[in-house]
Design a protein around this motif. Structure first.
Motif, short mmCIF file in Angstrom:
data_model
loop_
_atom_site.label_atom_id
_atom_site.label_comp_id
_atom_site.label_asym_id
_atom_site.label_seq_id
_atom_site.Cartn_x
_atom_site.Cartn_y
_atom_site.Cartn_z
N ILE A 17 -6.29 3.87 -9.59
CA ILE A 17 -5.71 5.11 -9.06
C ILE A 17 -6.17 5.29 -7.61
O ILE A 17 -7.32 5.01 -7.28
N PHE A 18 -5.25 5.73 -6.77
CA PHE A 18 -5.48 5.94 -5.34
C PHE A 18 -5.72 4.61 -4.60
O PHE A 18 -6.35 4.61 -3.53
N SER A 19 -5.25 3.53 -5.17
CA SER A 19 -5.31 2.24 -4.49
C SER A 19 -4.05 2.08 -3.64
O SER A 19 -3.13 2.92 -3.66
N ALA A 20 -3.98 0.98 -2.89
CA ALA A 20 -2.79 0.71 -2.08
C ALA A 20 -1.56 0.58 -2.96
O ALA A 20 -0.46 1.04 -2.59
N THR A 21 -1.72 -0.03 -4.13
CA THR A 21 -0.58 -0.18 -5.05
C THR A 21 -0.10 1.17 -5.54
O THR A 21 1.11 1.43 -5.59
N HIS A 22 -1.04 2.05 -5.90
CA HIS A 22 -0.68 3.39 -6.36
C HIS A 22 0.06 4.15 -5.27
O HIS A 22 1.13 4.73 -5.50
#
Length: 243
Positions: A17-22
Protein backbone atom coordinates in the motif's frame (compact mmCIF):
# COMPACT_ATOMS: atom_id res chain seq x y z
CA UNK A 1 -0.84 -15.50 -13.44
CA UNK A 2 -3.61 -13.18 -14.69
CA UNK A 3 -6.51 -15.32 -13.44
CA UNK A 4 -4.79 -16.83 -10.40
CA UNK A 5 -6.68 -16.64 -7.12
CA UNK A 6 -5.02 -15.51 -3.87
CA UNK A 7 -4.32 -19.08 -2.71
CA UNK A 8 -2.42 -19.74 -5.95
CA UNK A 9 -0.34 -16.57 -5.94
CA UNK A 10 3.35 -17.07 -5.02
CA UNK A 11 4.41 -15.21 -1.90
CA UNK A 12 5.81 -11.77 -2.64
CA UNK A 13 3.98 -11.36 -5.94
CA UNK A 14 1.89 -8.44 -4.72
CA UNK A 15 2.76 -4.86 -3.82
CA UNK A 16 2.63 -2.59 -0.81
CA UNK A 17 0.00 0.00 0.00
CA UNK A 18 1.22 3.50 -0.93
CA UNK A 19 3.86 2.01 -3.23
CA UNK A 20 4.52 3.19 -6.78
CA UNK A 21 2.27 0.40 -8.07
CA UNK A 22 -0.56 1.45 -5.75
CA UNK A 23 -0.28 5.10 -6.73
CA UNK A 24 -0.04 4.12 -10.40
CA UNK A 25 -3.30 2.17 -10.15
CA UNK A 26 -4.97 5.10 -8.37
CA UNK A 27 -3.74 7.51 -11.04
CA UNK A 28 -5.07 5.27 -13.80
CA UNK A 29 -8.55 5.00 -12.30
CA UNK A 30 -8.52 8.71 -11.51
CA UNK A 31 -7.83 9.47 -15.17
CA UNK A 32 -10.60 7.09 -16.26
CA UNK A 33 -13.06 8.71 -13.85
CA UNK A 34 -12.13 12.19 -15.05
CA UNK A 35 -12.63 11.17 -18.69
CA UNK A 36 -16.07 9.68 -17.99
CA UNK A 37 -17.04 12.75 -15.95
CA UNK A 38 -16.02 15.08 -18.81
CA UNK A 39 -18.03 13.04 -21.30
CA UNK A 40 -20.97 13.11 -18.88
CA UNK A 41 -20.82 16.88 -18.36
CA UNK A 42 -20.82 17.49 -22.11
CA UNK A 43 -23.62 15.00 -22.77
CA UNK A 44 -27.32 15.77 -23.14
CA UNK A 45 -29.98 14.46 -20.80
CA UNK A 46 -30.58 11.24 -22.71
CA UNK A 47 -26.89 10.31 -22.78
CA UNK A 48 -26.52 11.28 -19.12
CA UNK A 49 -29.36 8.96 -18.18
CA UNK A 50 -27.75 6.20 -20.22
CA UNK A 51 -24.36 6.63 -18.50
CA UNK A 52 -25.81 6.74 -14.99
CA UNK A 53 -28.08 3.75 -15.54
CA UNK A 54 -25.29 1.77 -17.21
CA UNK A 55 -23.10 1.84 -14.10
CA UNK A 56 -25.19 -0.45 -11.85
CA UNK A 57 -25.83 -2.79 -14.79
CA UNK A 58 -22.08 -2.87 -15.46
CA UNK A 59 -21.44 -3.69 -11.79
CA UNK A 60 -23.87 -6.60 -11.86
CA UNK A 61 -22.14 -7.88 -15.00
CA UNK A 62 -18.80 -7.55 -13.22
CA UNK A 63 -20.12 -9.61 -10.30
CA UNK A 64 -21.32 -12.28 -12.71
CA UNK A 65 -17.96 -12.31 -14.50
CA UNK A 66 -16.17 -12.74 -11.18
CA UNK A 67 -18.14 -15.88 -10.42
CA UNK A 68 -17.55 -17.24 -13.92
CA UNK A 69 -13.83 -16.80 -13.37
CA UNK A 70 -13.97 -18.32 -9.88
CA UNK A 71 -15.86 -21.37 -11.09
CA UNK A 72 -13.62 -21.77 -14.14
CA UNK A 73 -10.48 -21.87 -11.95
CA UNK A 74 -12.24 -23.97 -9.27
CA UNK A 75 -11.92 -21.30 -6.59
CA UNK A 76 -15.55 -20.35 -5.98
CA UNK A 77 -16.06 -19.93 -2.23
CA UNK A 78 -18.40 -18.44 0.34
CA UNK A 79 -15.97 -15.64 1.10
CA UNK A 80 -16.49 -14.02 -2.32
CA UNK A 81 -20.19 -13.21 -1.98
CA UNK A 82 -21.19 -9.52 -2.46
CA UNK A 83 -21.97 -9.03 1.23
CA UNK A 84 -19.48 -6.33 2.05
CA UNK A 85 -20.88 -2.82 1.89
CA UNK A 86 -19.02 -2.31 -1.39
CA UNK A 87 -20.63 -5.43 -2.85
CA UNK A 88 -24.12 -4.44 -1.75
CA UNK A 89 -23.60 -1.01 -3.32
CA UNK A 90 -24.37 -2.43 -6.77
CA UNK A 91 -27.90 -3.27 -5.66
CA UNK A 92 -28.38 0.15 -4.04
CA UNK A 93 -27.31 1.75 -7.33
CA UNK A 94 -29.82 -0.39 -9.24
CA UNK A 95 -32.59 0.90 -6.98
CA UNK A 96 -31.32 4.49 -7.26
CA UNK A 97 -31.48 4.23 -11.05
CA UNK A 98 -34.56 2.15 -11.73
CA UNK A 99 -37.08 2.55 -8.89
CA UNK A 100 -40.32 3.96 -10.33
CA UNK A 101 -40.69 6.52 -7.53
CA UNK A 102 -38.50 9.64 -7.67
CA UNK A 103 -38.47 9.74 -3.86
CA UNK A 104 -37.22 6.17 -3.71
CA UNK A 105 -34.52 6.96 -6.27
CA UNK A 106 -33.45 9.98 -4.21
CA UNK A 107 -33.43 7.83 -1.04
CA UNK A 108 -31.05 5.23 -2.47
CA UNK A 109 -29.10 7.89 -4.37
CA UNK A 110 -28.35 9.79 -1.17
CA UNK A 111 -27.15 6.57 0.46
CA UNK A 112 -24.78 6.21 -2.50
CA UNK A 113 -23.46 9.76 -1.99
CA UNK A 114 -23.07 9.74 1.80
CA UNK A 115 -22.27 6.12 2.63
CA UNK A 116 -21.21 4.00 -0.33
CA UNK A 117 -19.13 6.43 -2.40
CA UNK A 118 -17.03 7.61 0.57
CA UNK A 119 -16.62 4.00 1.67
CA UNK A 120 -15.05 3.21 -1.70
CA UNK A 121 -12.45 5.94 -1.09
CA UNK A 122 -11.24 4.11 2.02
CA UNK A 123 -11.14 0.86 0.06
CA UNK A 124 -9.05 2.45 -2.70
CA UNK A 125 -6.63 4.03 -0.22
CA UNK A 126 -6.35 0.85 1.88
CA UNK A 127 -6.99 -1.96 -0.63
CA UNK A 128 -7.08 -5.52 0.68
CA UNK A 129 -6.22 -7.00 -2.73
CA UNK A 130 -2.56 -5.91 -2.89
CA UNK A 131 -1.39 -9.51 -2.45
CA UNK A 132 -2.09 -9.87 -6.17
CA UNK A 133 0.34 -8.57 -8.80
CA UNK A 134 -0.83 -5.45 -10.63
CA UNK A 135 -1.67 -7.33 -13.84
CA UNK A 136 -4.11 -9.76 -12.27
CA UNK A 137 -7.86 -10.06 -12.82
CA UNK A 138 -8.75 -9.73 -9.14
CA UNK A 139 -6.47 -6.73 -8.62
CA UNK A 140 -7.95 -4.91 -11.63
CA UNK A 141 -11.42 -5.96 -10.52
CA UNK A 142 -10.91 -4.30 -7.14
CA UNK A 143 -9.89 -0.97 -8.63
CA UNK A 144 -12.51 -0.88 -11.38
CA UNK A 145 -15.32 -1.91 -9.00
CA UNK A 146 -14.50 0.78 -6.46
CA UNK A 147 -13.98 3.36 -9.19
CA UNK A 148 -17.57 2.78 -10.28
CA UNK A 149 -18.73 3.03 -6.66
CA UNK A 150 -17.16 6.46 -6.40
CA UNK A 151 -18.08 7.65 -9.88
CA UNK A 152 -21.80 6.87 -9.64
CA UNK A 153 -22.61 9.26 -6.74
CA UNK A 154 -20.38 11.94 -8.27
CA UNK A 155 -22.42 11.80 -11.47
CA UNK A 156 -25.67 11.98 -9.46
CA UNK A 157 -24.43 15.22 -7.90
CA UNK A 158 -23.20 16.64 -11.22
CA UNK A 159 -26.63 15.94 -12.72
CA UNK A 160 -28.31 17.58 -9.70
CA UNK A 161 -30.56 14.56 -9.16
CA UNK A 162 -30.47 15.08 -5.39
CA UNK A 163 -29.00 17.28 -2.69
CA UNK A 164 -28.03 15.59 0.61
CA UNK A 165 -29.35 17.16 3.80
CA UNK A 166 -28.36 16.17 7.32
CA UNK A 167 -32.03 15.73 8.21
CA UNK A 168 -31.87 12.73 5.87
CA UNK A 169 -29.33 10.93 8.07
CA UNK A 170 -32.04 8.44 8.85
CA UNK A 171 -31.77 7.20 5.24
CA UNK A 172 -28.39 5.64 5.99
CA UNK A 173 -29.54 4.51 9.43
CA UNK A 174 -32.48 2.60 7.96
CA UNK A 175 -30.30 1.12 5.21
CA UNK A 176 -27.75 -0.16 7.71
CA UNK A 177 -30.44 -1.36 10.11
CA UNK A 178 -31.86 -3.51 7.29
CA UNK A 179 -28.63 -5.00 5.92
CA UNK A 180 -26.34 -5.34 8.96
CA UNK A 181 -28.35 -7.83 11.11
CA UNK A 182 -28.64 -10.52 8.39
CA UNK A 183 -24.97 -10.07 7.48
CA UNK A 184 -24.08 -10.35 11.19
CA UNK A 185 -26.02 -13.60 11.48
CA UNK A 186 -24.45 -14.92 8.27
CA UNK A 187 -20.96 -14.08 9.57
CA UNK A 188 -21.58 -15.86 12.85
CA UNK A 189 -22.94 -18.98 11.15
CA UNK A 190 -20.23 -19.22 8.48
CA UNK A 191 -17.28 -17.62 10.33
CA UNK A 192 -16.91 -15.13 7.49
CA UNK A 193 -16.04 -11.50 8.11
CA UNK A 194 -18.31 -9.50 5.83
CA UNK A 195 -18.48 -5.84 6.85
CA UNK A 196 -15.65 -6.67 9.30
CA UNK A 197 -18.14 -7.75 11.94
CA UNK A 198 -16.31 -10.80 13.33
CA UNK A 199 -12.83 -9.28 13.51
CA UNK A 200 -11.17 -6.02 12.39
CA UNK A 201 -8.76 -5.93 9.44
CA UNK A 202 -5.17 -5.31 10.55
CA UNK A 203 -3.54 -1.89 10.35
CA UNK A 204 -6.84 -0.02 10.09
CA UNK A 205 -8.82 2.30 12.41
CA UNK A 206 -10.94 -0.73 13.31
CA UNK A 207 -7.91 -2.66 14.55
CA UNK A 208 -6.98 0.37 16.67
CA UNK A 209 -10.48 0.40 18.14
CA UNK A 210 -10.22 -3.32 18.84
CA UNK A 211 -6.93 -2.79 20.69
CA UNK A 212 -8.70 -0.33 22.99
CA UNK A 213 -12.21 -1.81 23.18
CA UNK A 214 -11.62 -5.49 22.50
CA UNK A 215 -13.55 -7.87 20.28
CA UNK A 216 -16.53 -7.58 19.83
CA UNK A 217 -16.46 -4.33 21.83
CA UNK A 218 -14.95 -2.49 18.87
CA UNK A 219 -18.28 -2.81 17.07
CA UNK A 220 -19.69 -0.01 19.25
CA UNK A 221 -16.80 2.22 18.23
CA UNK A 222 -17.25 1.06 14.65
CA UNK A 223 -20.86 2.24 14.66
CA UNK A 224 -19.94 5.57 16.27
CA UNK A 225 -17.09 6.10 13.80
CA UNK A 226 -19.42 5.44 10.87
CA UNK A 227 -21.96 7.91 12.28
CA UNK A 228 -19.30 10.60 12.76
CA UNK A 229 -17.98 10.17 9.21
CA UNK A 230 -21.47 10.44 7.72
CA UNK A 231 -22.19 13.61 9.71
CA UNK A 232 -18.89 15.12 8.56
CA UNK A 233 -19.74 14.31 4.93
CA UNK A 234 -23.17 15.90 5.34
CA UNK A 235 -21.79 19.17 6.78
CA UNK A 236 -20.55 20.81 3.54
CA UNK A 237 -23.80 19.89 1.77
CA UNK A 238 -25.75 21.39 4.64
CA UNK A 239 -23.70 24.60 4.67
CA UNK A 240 -23.99 25.08 0.90
CA UNK A 241 -27.69 24.19 0.99
CA UNK A 242 -28.42 26.81 3.65
CA UNK A 243 -26.71 29.46 1.56
Amino acid sequence: MFFRYESDIPSGSGYRIFSATHFGCLAAIGAAMALIAIIFIRAGKRKRDLIINAIPVFLICMEASKWLVLFSIHRANIGMLPLHLCGLAAFDFLLASFMPSSRARAFFGEIAVILLGPGSIFALLLPDWTLYPAWNYFNLYGYIWHEMLLLYPILLLIDKRLWPRISHLWYEAVFLAVIVPPVYIFDKITDCNYMFINWPPSDTPLSFLASKMGVPGYLAGYALLALMIMVIIYIPFEVIGRR
